[in-house]
Design a protein around this motif. Structure first.
Motif, PDB file in Angstrom:
ATOM      1  N   THR A 195     -11.591  56.184  66.159  1.00  0.00           N
ATOM      2  CA  THR A 195     -11.854  56.302  67.604  1.00  0.00           C
ATOM      3  C   THR A 195     -13.053  57.176  67.931  1.00  0.00           C
ATOM      4  O   THR A 195     -13.585  57.103  69.033  1.00  0.00           O
ATOM      5  CB  THR A 195     -10.632  56.886  68.333  1.00  0.00           C
ATOM      6  OG1 THR A 195     -10.453  58.255  67.922  1.00  0.00           O
ATOM      7  CG2 THR A 195      -9.379  56.064  68.058  1.00  0.00           C
ATOM      8  N   PHE A 211     -13.510  64.544  63.256  1.00  0.00           N
ATOM      9  CA  PHE A 211     -13.392  63.396  64.158  1.00  0.00           C
ATOM     10  C   PHE A 211     -12.489  62.326  63.560  1.00  0.00           C
ATOM     11  O   PHE A 211     -12.475  62.120  62.339  1.00  0.00           O
ATOM     12  CB  PHE A 211     -14.775  62.771  64.401  1.00  0.00           C
ATOM     13  CG  PHE A 211     -15.772  63.715  64.982  1.00  0.00           C
ATOM     14  CD1 PHE A 211     -15.775  63.996  66.338  1.00  0.00           C
ATOM     15  CD2 PHE A 211     -16.718  64.325  64.171  1.00  0.00           C
ATOM     16  CE1 PHE A 211     -16.710  64.868  66.883  1.00  0.00           C
ATOM     17  CE2 PHE A 211     -17.660  65.207  64.702  1.00  0.00           C
ATOM     18  CZ  PHE A 211     -17.649  65.474  66.062  1.00  0.00           C
ATOM     19  N   ASP A 212     -11.767  61.628  64.421  1.00  0.00           N
ATOM     20  CA  ASP A 212     -10.998  60.461  64.015  1.00  0.00           C
ATOM     21  C   ASP A 212     -11.986  59.362  63.620  1.00  0.00           C
ATOM     22  O   ASP A 212     -12.857  58.999  64.410  1.00  0.00           O
ATOM     23  CB  ASP A 212     -10.105  60.002  65.167  1.00  0.00           C
ATOM     24  CG  ASP A 212      -9.225  58.843  64.779  1.00  0.00           C
ATOM     25  OD1 ASP A 212      -9.754  57.734  64.545  1.00  0.00           O
ATOM     26  OD2 ASP A 212      -7.995  59.038  64.726  1.00  0.00           O
ATOM     27  N   GLU A 229     -12.812  60.287  68.412  1.00  0.00           N
ATOM     28  CA  GLU A 229     -12.288  61.438  69.151  1.00  0.00           C
ATOM     29  C   GLU A 229     -12.263  62.680  68.257  1.00  0.00           C
ATOM     30  O   GLU A 229     -12.013  62.584  67.055  1.00  0.00           O
ATOM     31  CB  GLU A 229     -10.873  61.156  69.655  1.00  0.00           C
ATOM     32  CG  GLU A 229     -10.786  60.040  70.661  1.00  0.00           C
ATOM     33  CD  GLU A 229     -11.451  60.394  71.977  1.00  0.00           C
ATOM     34  OE1 GLU A 229     -11.306  61.540  72.430  1.00  0.00           O
ATOM     35  OE2 GLU A 229     -12.135  59.524  72.543  1.00  0.00           O
ATOM     36  N   THR A 230     -12.491  63.833  68.860  1.00  0.00           N
ATOM     37  CA  THR A 230     -12.407  65.092  68.120  1.00  0.00           C
ATOM     38  C   THR A 230     -10.951  65.375  67.768  1.00  0.00           C
ATOM     39  O   THR A 230     -10.092  65.375  68.652  1.00  0.00           O
ATOM     40  CB  THR A 230     -12.971  66.258  68.953  1.00  0.00           C
ATOM     41  OG1 THR A 230     -14.327  65.954  69.307  1.00  0.00           O
ATOM     42  CG2 THR A 230     -12.920  67.566  68.185  1.00  0.00           C
ATOM     43  N   ARG A 231     -10.687  65.628  66.498  1.00  0.00           N
ATOM     44  CA  ARG A 231      -9.328  65.977  66.044  1.00  0.00           C
ATOM     45  C   ARG A 231      -9.116  67.484  66.085  1.00  0.00           C
ATOM     46  O   ARG A 231      -8.071  67.959  66.478  1.00  0.00           O
ATOM     47  CB  ARG A 231      -9.087  65.470  64.634  1.00  0.00           C
ATOM     48  CG  ARG A 231      -8.926  63.988  64.554  1.00  0.00           C
ATOM     49  CD  ARG A 231      -7.869  63.633  63.531  1.00  0.00           C
ATOM     50  NE  ARG A 231      -7.506  62.254  63.686  1.00  0.00           N
ATOM     51  CZ  ARG A 231      -7.323  61.427  62.678  1.00  0.00           C
ATOM     52  NH1 ARG A 231      -7.476  61.841  61.440  1.00  0.00           N
ATOM     53  NH2 ARG A 231      -6.964  60.185  62.916  1.00  0.00           N
ATOM     54  N   TRP A 232     -10.100  68.213  65.582  1.00  0.00           N
ATOM     55  CA  TRP A 232     -10.036  69.671  65.598  1.00  0.00           C
ATOM     56  C   TRP A 232     -11.431  70.235  65.386  1.00  0.00           C
ATOM     57  O   TRP A 232     -12.348  69.521  64.985  1.00  0.00           O
ATOM     58  CB  TRP A 232      -9.056  70.225  64.554  1.00  0.00           C
ATOM     59  CG  TRP A 232      -9.205  69.751  63.139  1.00  0.00           C
ATOM     60  CD1 TRP A 232      -8.493  68.769  62.520  1.00  0.00           C
ATOM     61  CD2 TRP A 232     -10.131  70.238  62.131  1.00  0.00           C
ATOM     62  NE1 TRP A 232      -8.906  68.608  61.214  1.00  0.00           N
ATOM     63  CE2 TRP A 232      -9.911  69.506  60.953  1.00  0.00           C
ATOM     64  CE3 TRP A 232     -11.119  71.222  62.121  1.00  0.00           C
ATOM     65  CZ2 TRP A 232     -10.632  69.734  59.783  1.00  0.00           C
ATOM     66  CZ3 TRP A 232     -11.843  71.441  60.951  1.00  0.00           C
ATOM     67  CH2 TRP A 232     -11.590  70.704  59.803  1.00  0.00           C
ATOM     68  N   ASP A 262      -5.543  68.226  58.378  1.00  0.00           N
ATOM     69  CA  ASP A 262      -4.915  67.649  59.569  1.00  0.00           C
ATOM     70  C   ASP A 262      -5.114  68.499  60.815  1.00  0.00           C
ATOM     71  O   ASP A 262      -5.223  67.964  61.916  1.00  0.00           O
ATOM     72  CB  ASP A 262      -3.407  67.468  59.351  1.00  0.00           C
ATOM     73  CG  ASP A 262      -3.087  66.409  58.320  1.00  0.00           C
ATOM     74  OD1 ASP A 262      -3.829  65.401  58.243  1.00  0.00           O
ATOM     75  OD2 ASP A 262      -2.100  66.586  57.587  1.00  0.00           O
ATOM     76  N   THR A 263      -5.160  69.833  60.630  1.00  0.00           N
ATOM     77  CA  THR A 263      -5.145  70.730  61.796  1.00  0.00           C
ATOM     78  C   THR A 263      -6.387  71.612  61.929  1.00  0.00           C
ATOM     79  O   THR A 263      -6.631  72.161  62.998  1.00  0.00           O
ATOM     80  CB  THR A 263      -3.922  71.660  61.733  1.00  0.00           C
ATOM     81  OG1 THR A 263      -4.054  72.510  60.569  1.00  0.00           O
ATOM     82  CG2 THR A 263      -2.625  70.868  61.682  1.00  0.00           C
ATOM     83  N   THR A 276     -10.203  61.069  58.637  1.00  0.00           N
ATOM     84  CA  THR A 276     -10.887  62.117  59.390  1.00  0.00           C
ATOM     85  C   THR A 276     -12.267  62.359  58.782  1.00  0.00           C
ATOM     86  O   THR A 276     -12.406  62.459  57.562  1.00  0.00           O
ATOM     87  CB  THR A 276     -10.067  63.427  59.376  1.00  0.00           C
ATOM     88  OG1 THR A 276      -8.775  63.159  59.929  1.00  0.00           O
ATOM     89  CG2 THR A 276     -10.732  64.520  60.165  1.00  0.00           C
TER      90      THR A 276
END
Length: 133
Positions: free
Chosen positions: A50, A46-47, A52-55, A118-119, A23
């Motif tokens: 990929t 971000f991942d 992509e937005t994670r949080w 993670d979150t 991340t």
């Protein structure tokens, strides 16, 4: 509209991103001292593979009645991989020199906030200045 940019450079990333696992975490810097309805100083995760937005984390989420913006995370973000924490230093919310539109302590502003890597949820925080003006 609250939080819209007035010019492209009003939003900046001023420090290197932090990496925790796979991340990528970055803070934002919004121009200070210009207006009450400034954009939020959101932290983005971000991942790394990929994009992509994670949080996301809004430092003003601890102050639901606030009518202001930013509380930037413009400085260096730290990582504690053993505890899976992202540690962010936050600044003051807008407007910097008038606190009438932001009642209360402005909980996560002017703070050191530890987020779950993670979150993005708050693990702990320490506020250095309550309701900074």
């Amino acid at each position: 509209m609250r939080g819209s940019l007035r010019w492209p450079g009003e939003f900046q990333i001023t420090s290197a991103p932090a990496i925790i696992g796979d991340t990528i975490v970055t803070g934002t810097s919004i121009g200070d001292n210009l207006r009450t309805d400034a954009p939020k100083g959101t932290v983005f995760a971000f991942d790394a593979r990929t994009g992509e937005t994670r949080w996301t984390f809004d430092p003003l989420s601890g102050s639901p009645d606030i009518r202001g913006g930013h509380s930037n995370v413009w400085s260096t973000i730290a990582v504690d991989e053993k505890r899976q924490l992202v540690i962010i230093p936050t600044s003051s919310p807008s407007p910097d020199y008038y606190g009438g539109n932001r009642p209360g302590d402005n909980l996560y502003a002017n703070s050191v906030v530890a987020l779950n890597g993670d979150t993005g949820t708050v693990a702990w925080h320490f506020q250095t200045v309550h309701h900074d003006v």
